[in-house]
Design a protein around this motif. Structure first.
Motif, mmCIF file in Angstrom:
data_model
loop_
_atom_site.group_PDB
_atom_site.id
_atom_site.type_symbol
_atom_site.label_atom_id
_atom_site.label_comp_id
_atom_site.label_asym_id
_atom_site.label_seq_id
_atom_site.Cartn_x
_atom_site.Cartn_y
_atom_site.Cartn_z
ATOM 1 N N GLU A 172 22.793 45.763 39.224
ATOM 2 C CA GLU A 172 22.251 44.422 39.475
ATOM 3 C C GLU A 172 22.937 43.851 40.702
ATOM 4 O O GLU A 172 22.903 42.657 40.945
ATOM 5 C CB GLU A 172 22.484 43.486 38.285
ATOM 6 N N SER A 194 22.814 43.121 32.818
ATOM 7 C CA SER A 194 21.596 42.528 32.253
ATOM 8 C C SER A 194 20.964 43.602 31.370
ATOM 9 O O SER A 194 21.299 44.772 31.505
ATOM 10 C CB SER A 194 20.618 42.104 33.353
ATOM 11 N N GLN A 196 18.205 44.836 31.675
ATOM 12 C CA GLN A 196 17.059 45.305 32.459
ATOM 13 C C GLN A 196 16.423 46.606 31.954
ATOM 14 O O GLN A 196 15.232 46.646 31.665
ATOM 15 C CB GLN A 196 17.486 45.475 33.918
ATOM 16 N N LYS A 199 15.214 46.554 28.243
ATOM 17 C CA LYS A 199 14.013 45.754 27.962
ATOM 18 C C LYS A 199 12.771 46.456 28.483
ATOM 19 O O LYS A 199 11.711 46.377 27.879
ATOM 20 C CB LYS A 199 14.143 44.324 28.484
ATOM 21 N N ARG A 218 29.243 40.279 34.615
ATOM 22 C CA ARG A 218 29.288 40.805 35.989
ATOM 23 C C ARG A 218 30.642 40.489 36.600
ATOM 24 O O ARG A 218 31.106 39.340 36.543
ATOM 25 C CB ARG A 218 28.180 40.164 36.843
ATOM 26 N N ASP A 234 16.129 36.298 28.387
ATOM 27 C CA ASP A 234 15.651 37.522 29.002
ATOM 28 C C ASP A 234 14.287 37.856 28.411
ATOM 29 O O ASP A 234 14.136 37.914 27.182
ATOM 30 C CB ASP A 234 16.679 38.627 28.695
ATOM 31 N N ASN A 323 16.103 43.663 42.837
ATOM 32 C CA ASN A 323 16.013 44.487 41.628
ATOM 33 C C ASN A 323 15.358 45.828 41.982
ATOM 34 O O ASN A 323 14.202 45.857 42.398
ATOM 35 C CB ASN A 323 15.177 43.733 40.587
ATOM 36 N N GLY A 361 14.848 34.474 37.649
ATOM 37 C CA GLY A 361 14.267 35.429 38.585
ATOM 38 C C GLY A 361 13.767 36.646 37.847
ATOM 39 O O GLY A 361 14.320 37.037 36.812
ATOM 40 N N GLY A 362 12.694 37.236 38.358
ATOM 41 C CA GLY A 362 12.161 38.436 37.726
ATOM 42 C C GLY A 362 11.147 39.089 38.630
ATOM 43 O O GLY A 362 11.024 38.723 39.804
ATOM 44 N N SER A 363 10.433 40.058 38.076
ATOM 45 C CA SER A 363 9.467 40.786 38.901
ATOM 46 C C SER A 363 8.537 41.610 38.015
ATOM 47 O O SER A 363 8.789 41.791 36.823
ATOM 48 C CB SER A 363 10.185 41.720 39.867
ATOM 49 N N ARG A 365 7.427 45.389 37.380
ATOM 50 C CA ARG A 365 8.257 46.589 37.538
ATOM 51 C C ARG A 365 7.424 47.793 37.979
ATOM 52 O O ARG A 365 6.224 47.878 37.687
ATOM 53 C CB ARG A 365 8.956 46.951 36.222
ATOM 54 N N GLY A 406 8.803 40.969 33.966
ATOM 55 C CA GLY A 406 9.570 40.006 33.182
ATOM 56 C C GLY A 406 10.393 39.104 34.049
ATOM 57 O O GLY A 406 10.196 39.014 35.271
ATOM 58 N N ALA A 408 14.435 36.680 33.877
ATOM 59 C CA ALA A 408 15.573 36.158 33.125
ATOM 60 C C ALA A 408 15.875 34.756 33.651
ATOM 61 O O ALA A 408 15.911 34.540 34.863
ATOM 62 C CB ALA A 408 16.786 37.060 33.306
HETATM 63 N N1 ASP Z 1 17.443 41.726 35.343
HETATM 64 C C1 ASP Z 1 17.238 40.597 36.198
HETATM 65 C C2 ASP Z 1 18.519 39.752 36.230
HETATM 66 O O1 ASP Z 1 19.292 39.785 35.296
HETATM 67 C C3 ASP Z 1 16.164 39.700 35.738
HETATM 68 C C4 ASP Z 1 14.838 40.333 35.631
HETATM 69 O O2 ASP Z 1 14.333 40.854 36.644
HETATM 70 O O3 ASP Z 1 14.246 40.247 34.543
HETATM 71 O O4 ASP Z 1 18.736 39.005 37.155
#
Ligand code: ASP
Length: 462
Positions: A172, A194, A196, A199, A218, A234, A323, A361-363, A365, A406, A408
């Protein structure tokens, strides 16, 4: 006699009651002793009148003693009533006091805002600091925010699932905290930066809508809005586009913060490209509030989209900006697969900013192995390294993984916006100090020789 909560005393006027709690303030006026008593539901004034059998003990009691008090709830005469205070129209005429536990003098004044008190002292006595009104409020706001998000997600068909704490390093963009393995000396787990990968694997498993109130760890440089540990809401969803995830999160955030009495500056949340944000605000986390908005606690949310997927490393290679598991925008998938125009490839990343903070933030995948593989190739991974790093994901993607995406949401940053706090540690119960020391307890600290031996570790601090 059964305990009555202080907040309910107004329903017992004229009756004898028993309350339990803390002495908030004691004012000894010689013939009479006044107290403010406190429990989780609020404050009430009590008085020991001349000749009361409780007078002797009242003289011994100090602030923050834990007591049980029996008394009669009296209506205050009109002229003494304080309409602006909870229980300002009543007073407890104290008949008996039992000390459940005395208290040493407080190490600092908790009747006021404690943010100015030395950080290490507050950390040492965090359990006392948390008694102060502001900290009680912050923890309750936090609890309410999480509860409402949870309720929203449950009512929208999400399943809450926990993922492991002892896991393999997931990139991350930060350093990992690692845990040595006793059963496998010389090998280490990483604490999750995370959930990531897990999930995403849950999407492969058919849990189309997952969420978790997840702890993420982190090893980063500590800053006002950053700690080693944080909590994130999340979320991961199957069969969705960017629009679907953004709409779902926007609806959840709006529902939750409005129910908590907050005003949102602009709905739907404005959207801005990374490029325009940098040109307009010079940053991808920006504050759109006017001075008036700031005073009235308005929340100014915006979505930032169209981030570059990759950026140059110091060594001249490429790394991901957000990501590595993201999908590029559909128009740029071909570029990625061909390894062309790397600097121009945009990712499906969406960041939610609010009042100058990145609140989430997310995206979408990469759910096809060749796309994820292409990302790692751009970053210079050999076929072998790539297998070692993400082989398990590439394998899972060959077993019917649906398109998914997704996000977070950072709990602390959201609570900072809801409470007006500017420091992460004001919205966590037991935060670390800036030097990375735990609150109250003494970590990090050395292991015993026996532990080191068991773990197969030798310390070399040279
Ligand atoms: N894993 C990413 C983060 O923890 C969030 C995500 O893209 O769902 O920042």
């Amino acid at each position: 006699m059964e305990r009555t909560l202080i907040g309910k005393l107004g329903e017992h006027i004229g009756k004898t009651v028993s309350i339990s709690g803390w002495v908030d303030v004691r004012r000894d006026q010689g013939k009479m002793v006044f107290f403010d008593f406190r429990d989780r539901s609020g404050l009430v004034q009590g008085v020991v009148l001349p000749g009361s059998p409780a007078m002797e003990i009242a003289k011994d009691i100090r602030n923050e003693y834990v007591i049980r008090v029996e008394g009669v709830v009296n209506k205050r005469p009109e002229k003494n009533a304080q309409a602006d205070r909870q229980n300002g129209d009543i007073e407890l005429e104290i008949k008996a006091i039992e000390i459940l536990n005395p208290s040493d003098a407080m190490p600092f004044d908790i009747s006021n805002d404690t943010s100015g008190i030395d950080e290490s002292v507050r950390a040492e006595y965090r359990y006392i600091d948390l008694r102060s009104k502001r900290m009680q409020k912050n923890m309750k706001v936090r609890s309410e925010f999480i509860r409402r998000c949870r309720e929203y997600l449950f009512s929208h068909d999400f399943t809450e699932i926990e993922t492991p704490l002892l896991t393999e390093s997931t990139p991350e963009g930060s350093r990992d905290f690692v845990v040595p393995s006793r059963l496998n000396p010389g090998k280490f787990y990483a604490l999750p930066q995370s959930p990531q990968q897990y999930k995403q694997l849950l999407m492969t498993s058919g849990f189309e809508r997952y969420f978790q109130i997840a702890r993420a760890v982190r090893d980063e440089d500590l800053r006002a809005d950053r700690g080693f540990e944080h909590t994130q809401i999340d979320i991961e969803m199957s069969f969705v586009t960017m629009e679907d995830v953004m709409a779902a999160v926007e609806d959840m955030v709006t529902t939750v913060v409005e129910a908590m009495g907050h005003t949102i500056k602009q709905k739907p949340f404005p959207r801005i490209s990374y490029k325009d944000a940098m040109e307009k605000y010079g940053a991808d986390k920006f504050d759109m509030r006017t001075d008036d908005d700031k005073l009235s606690g308005v929340l100014a949310y915006a979505w930032v989209v169209n981030f570059p997927f990759f950026e140059k490393t110091d060594e001249g290679g490429w790394t991901f900006t957000h990501n590595p598991f993201s999908m590029p925008i559909p128009e740029h998938i071909e570029w990625l697969l061909a390894g062309e125009h790397i600097g121009e490839i945009l990712t499906t990343q969406y960041d939610l900013v609010c009042n100058g903070f990145e609140s989430g933030g997310g995206s979408i995948r990469a759910h096809k192995p060749e796309i994820l593989e292409a990302v790692y190739k751009v970053m210079g991974f050999s076929a072998e390294d790539l297998q070692e790093r993400i082989g398990h994901m590439l394998k899972a993607f060959r077993y019917g993984t649906p398109p998914h995406g997704g996000i977070a949401l950072g709990v602390e940053r959201n609570i900072m916006n809801l409470t007006g706090e500017t420091m992460l540690r004001e919205v966590q119960a037991f935060p670390m100090t800036r030097g990375g020391q735990t609150a109250v307890m003494n970590a990090p600290k050395p292991l015993t020789d026996k532990q080191l031996k068991e773990l197969g570790l030798k310390i070399d601090t040279k």
